[in-house]
Design a protein around this motif. Structure first.
Motif, mmCIF file in Angstrom:
data_model
loop_
_atom_site.group_PDB
_atom_site.id
_atom_site.type_symbol
_atom_site.label_atom_id
_atom_site.label_comp_id
_atom_site.label_asym_id
_atom_site.label_seq_id
_atom_site.Cartn_x
_atom_site.Cartn_y
_atom_site.Cartn_z
ATOM 1 N N GLU A 128 6.596 4.214 10.047
ATOM 2 C CA GLU A 128 6.538 2.754 10.169
ATOM 3 C C GLU A 128 5.201 2.314 10.753
ATOM 4 O O GLU A 128 4.603 1.330 10.292
ATOM 5 C CB GLU A 128 7.694 2.263 11.036
ATOM 6 C CG GLU A 128 7.695 0.762 11.295
ATOM 7 C CD GLU A 128 7.875 -0.069 10.040
ATOM 8 O OE1 GLU A 128 7.580 -1.280 10.084
ATOM 9 O OE2 GLU A 128 8.328 0.491 9.005
ATOM 10 N N LEU A 129 4.700 3.036 11.756
ATOM 11 C CA LEU A 129 3.381 2.716 12.315
ATOM 12 C C LEU A 129 2.291 2.898 11.258
ATOM 13 O O LEU A 129 1.333 2.121 11.192
ATOM 14 C CB LEU A 129 3.097 3.607 13.523
ATOM 15 C CG LEU A 129 3.982 3.388 14.753
ATOM 16 C CD1 LEU A 129 3.594 4.364 15.858
ATOM 17 C CD2 LEU A 129 3.890 1.954 15.251
ATOM 18 N N LEU A 166 -0.299 -0.153 10.162
ATOM 19 C CA LEU A 166 -1.736 -0.063 10.418
ATOM 20 C C LEU A 166 -2.564 0.215 9.164
ATOM 21 O O LEU A 166 -3.732 -0.174 9.095
ATOM 22 C CB LEU A 166 -2.014 1.031 11.454
ATOM 23 C CG LEU A 166 -1.408 0.798 12.842
ATOM 24 C CD1 LEU A 166 -1.683 1.993 13.743
ATOM 25 C CD2 LEU A 166 -1.957 -0.477 13.477
ATOM 26 N N LEU A 167 -1.976 0.885 8.172
ATOM 27 C CA LEU A 167 -2.746 1.314 7.006
ATOM 28 C C LEU A 167 -2.346 0.623 5.717
ATOM 29 O O LEU A 167 -3.063 0.725 4.717
ATOM 30 C CB LEU A 167 -2.619 2.835 6.826
ATOM 31 C CG LEU A 167 -3.101 3.695 7.997
ATOM 32 C CD1 LEU A 167 -2.778 5.161 7.738
ATOM 33 C CD2 LEU A 167 -4.597 3.514 8.229
ATOM 34 N N GLY A 168 -1.197 -0.042 5.704
ATOM 35 C CA GLY A 168 -0.755 -0.709 4.487
ATOM 36 C C GLY A 168 -0.088 0.256 3.526
ATOM 37 O O GLY A 168 0.337 1.354 3.883
ATOM 38 N N ASP A 169 -0.012 -0.158 2.251
ATOM 39 C CA ASP A 169 0.705 0.614 1.243
ATOM 40 C C ASP A 169 -0.175 1.621 0.510
ATOM 41 O O ASP A 169 0.341 2.556 -0.108
ATOM 42 C CB ASP A 169 1.333 -0.330 0.203
ATOM 43 C CG ASP A 169 2.365 -1.254 0.833
ATOM 44 O OD1 ASP A 169 3.054 -0.794 1.765
ATOM 45 O OD2 ASP A 169 2.476 -2.422 0.400
ATOM 46 N N ARG A 189 -9.378 1.002 11.194
ATOM 47 C CA ARG A 189 -9.057 0.700 9.798
ATOM 48 C C ARG A 189 -8.145 -0.521 9.652
ATOM 49 O O ARG A 189 -7.704 -0.832 8.554
ATOM 50 C CB ARG A 189 -8.399 1.917 9.141
ATOM 51 C CG ARG A 189 -9.374 3.057 8.875
ATOM 52 C CD ARG A 189 -8.631 4.327 8.471
ATOM 53 N NE ARG A 189 -9.525 5.372 8.013
ATOM 54 C CZ ARG A 189 -10.235 6.157 8.801
ATOM 55 N NH1 ARG A 189 -10.166 6.004 10.117
ATOM 56 N NH2 ARG A 189 -11.031 7.092 8.303
ATOM 57 N N TYR A 190 -7.845 -1.163 10.769
ATOM 58 C CA TYR A 190 -6.996 -2.353 10.704
ATOM 59 C C TYR A 190 -7.861 -3.613 10.660
ATOM 60 O O TYR A 190 -8.879 -3.687 11.353
ATOM 61 C CB TYR A 190 -6.071 -2.411 11.928
ATOM 62 C CG TYR A 190 -5.098 -3.562 11.866
ATOM 63 C CD1 TYR A 190 -3.901 -3.438 11.199
ATOM 64 C CD2 TYR A 190 -5.422 -4.778 12.455
ATOM 65 C CE1 TYR A 190 -3.020 -4.508 11.132
ATOM 66 C CE2 TYR A 190 -4.546 -5.846 12.380
ATOM 67 C CZ TYR A 190 -3.350 -5.703 11.715
ATOM 68 O OH TYR A 190 -2.500 -6.765 11.630
ATOM 69 N N GLN A 206 -5.436 -5.577 -1.992
ATOM 70 C CA GLN A 206 -5.998 -5.768 -3.317
ATOM 71 C C GLN A 206 -4.940 -6.401 -4.217
ATOM 72 O O GLN A 206 -3.914 -5.775 -4.516
ATOM 73 C CB GLN A 206 -6.455 -4.426 -3.909
ATOM 74 C CG GLN A 206 -7.628 -3.807 -3.168
ATOM 75 C CD GLN A 206 -8.139 -2.562 -3.851
ATOM 76 O OE1 GLN A 206 -7.584 -2.123 -4.840
ATOM 77 N NE2 GLN A 206 -9.204 -2.000 -3.315
ATOM 78 N N PRO A 207 -5.169 -7.644 -4.608
ATOM 79 C CA PRO A 207 -4.173 -8.301 -5.471
ATOM 80 C C PRO A 207 -4.094 -7.617 -6.832
ATOM 81 O O PRO A 207 -5.102 -7.162 -7.376
ATOM 82 C CB PRO A 207 -4.704 -9.735 -5.586
ATOM 83 C CG PRO A 207 -6.175 -9.625 -5.307
ATOM 84 C CD PRO A 207 -6.327 -8.508 -4.322
ATOM 85 N N GLU A 208 -2.909 -7.539 -7.355
ATOM 86 C CA GLU A 208 -2.687 -6.958 -8.677
ATOM 87 C C GLU A 208 -1.939 -7.963 -9.536
ATOM 88 O O GLU A 208 -1.079 -8.702 -9.041
ATOM 89 C CB GLU A 208 -1.877 -5.665 -8.567
ATOM 90 C CG GLU A 208 -2.602 -4.561 -7.814
ATOM 91 C CD GLU A 208 -1.775 -3.289 -7.748
ATOM 92 O OE1 GLU A 208 -0.580 -3.345 -8.171
ATOM 93 O OE2 GLU A 208 -2.286 -2.257 -7.297
#
Length: 323
Positions: free
Chosen positions: A147-148, A152-155, A218-219, A224-226
């Motif tokens: 979860e962390l 912090l890093l996204g998908d 890195r936060y 990036q929109p798709e």
């Protein structure tokens, strides 16, 4: 100027809005996530005893000692947050009968030759009662770490947990290494029984320690929109009985290897254990999503893909498809 009445007074005051600082926001999100998972935050002393510090030293590194009489029996700059958390757990256990989940963000220190190292670490501890299931303790802790990673890093990026067969974290048994882009950032696992005994543990203790700086840098994660898909997908849920030792990474890798370009994603849904499954076995349910970007898929086109994936799970992982 003579007298307060002659001091100039400004009728208005300029206010400048300071932009949100990503590092502070990320740290706040980490704290909120862990508190929501039932953890309490601790603030403990940086100095620990030699006995408490020595089990948590990495191979080839030594502890830093404070040359000050006031340090008394705790002259070591802690090489890990874990001995401090273990002492917190022991005191709550002994004085209040509480089994706690605790975390702390703090600096740790060690050295190798003339090189002194200081790192900002996040330590996590899940104390266990005498009848606690060690595997469940570990799974719960790993879920918190994942979860962390998502926060912090996204998908698009994720912390990767791999077994630690070389035993670099000698205080864990079993233990796993946590890495980001092949760079080790920490460890996670169950505390060795001998070390847990030094802190009067009643049951299994799951612990993790993670270097925060590379994650905070890195936060926020890049978004990036798709474009939305033009054609609908077909989803199939699949359950397979597997050995308890089979991890999700192996399952996902096997599924992707057996699928073709129509397989868009594989998603973990749930794990079930019980008498009907048998000892050292588990039932894993996953969701397969298929899509063709140029047209609408038909179910009969997906059926061979599902059969191929099912066959791979049986032949490569020793799985069994329940009837």
């Amino acid at each position: 100027i003579h007298g307060y009445e002659n001091l100039p007074v400004e009728d208005s005051m300029n206010v400048v809005v300071v932009p949100e600082q990503p590092e502070l926001k990320a740290t706040e999100l980490v704290r909120n996530s862990l508190v929501g998972a039932g953890f309490i935050e601790t603030i403990s002393h940086t100095l620990v005893s030699d006995q408490a510090a020595s089990p948590f030293l990495e191979s080839g590194r030594s502890s830093l000692r404070v040359n000050d009489e006031r340090a008394g029996g705790e002259p070591i700059l802690r090489p890990s947050v874990l001995p401090s958390l273990l002492e917190v757990a022991r005191r709550n256990r002994d004085r209040a009968g509480c089994i706690v989940r605790a975390f702390e963000i703090a600096a740790v220190f060690d050295e190798a030759g003339e090189e002194h190292r200081e790192r900002q670490m996040l330590g996590l501890l899940m104390d266990g009662s005498a009848d606690a299931d060690p595997a469940e303790q570990y799974r719960s802790l790993r879920g918190c770490v994942e979860e962390l990673s998502h926060i912090l890093l996204g998908d698009r990026r994720a912390l990767v947990c791999t077994p630690d067969p070389e035993g670099r974290a000698s205080w864990l048994a079993p233990g796993a290494q946590i890495a980001l882009d092949d760079r080790p950032l920490g460890t996670m696992g169950l505390l060795r029984t001998q070390i847990a005994g030094q802190f009067d543990a009643r049951g299994p203790i799951a612990v993790a320690e993670l270097e925060l700086r590379p994650l905070l840098d890195r936060y926020p994660p890049m978004r990036q929109p798709e474009p939305l898909p033009s054609f609908p997908s077909i989803e199939r849920d699949l359950s397979v009985l597997l050995a308890e030792s089979t991890d999700w990474e192996k399952v996902a890798q096997t599924v992707r290897g057996a699928g073709d370009e129509l397989l868009e994603s594989v998603q973990f849904l749930t794990t079930w254990r019980g008498k009907r499954v048998g000892p050292d076995r588990k039932s894993v349910t996953l969701r397969l999503q298929f899509r063709d970007g140029s047209r609408t898929l038909r179910h009969e086109e997906v059926d061979p893909q599902v059969e191929s994936i099912t066959r791979a799970l049986v032949e490569q992982l020793g799985g069994e498809i329940p009837s």
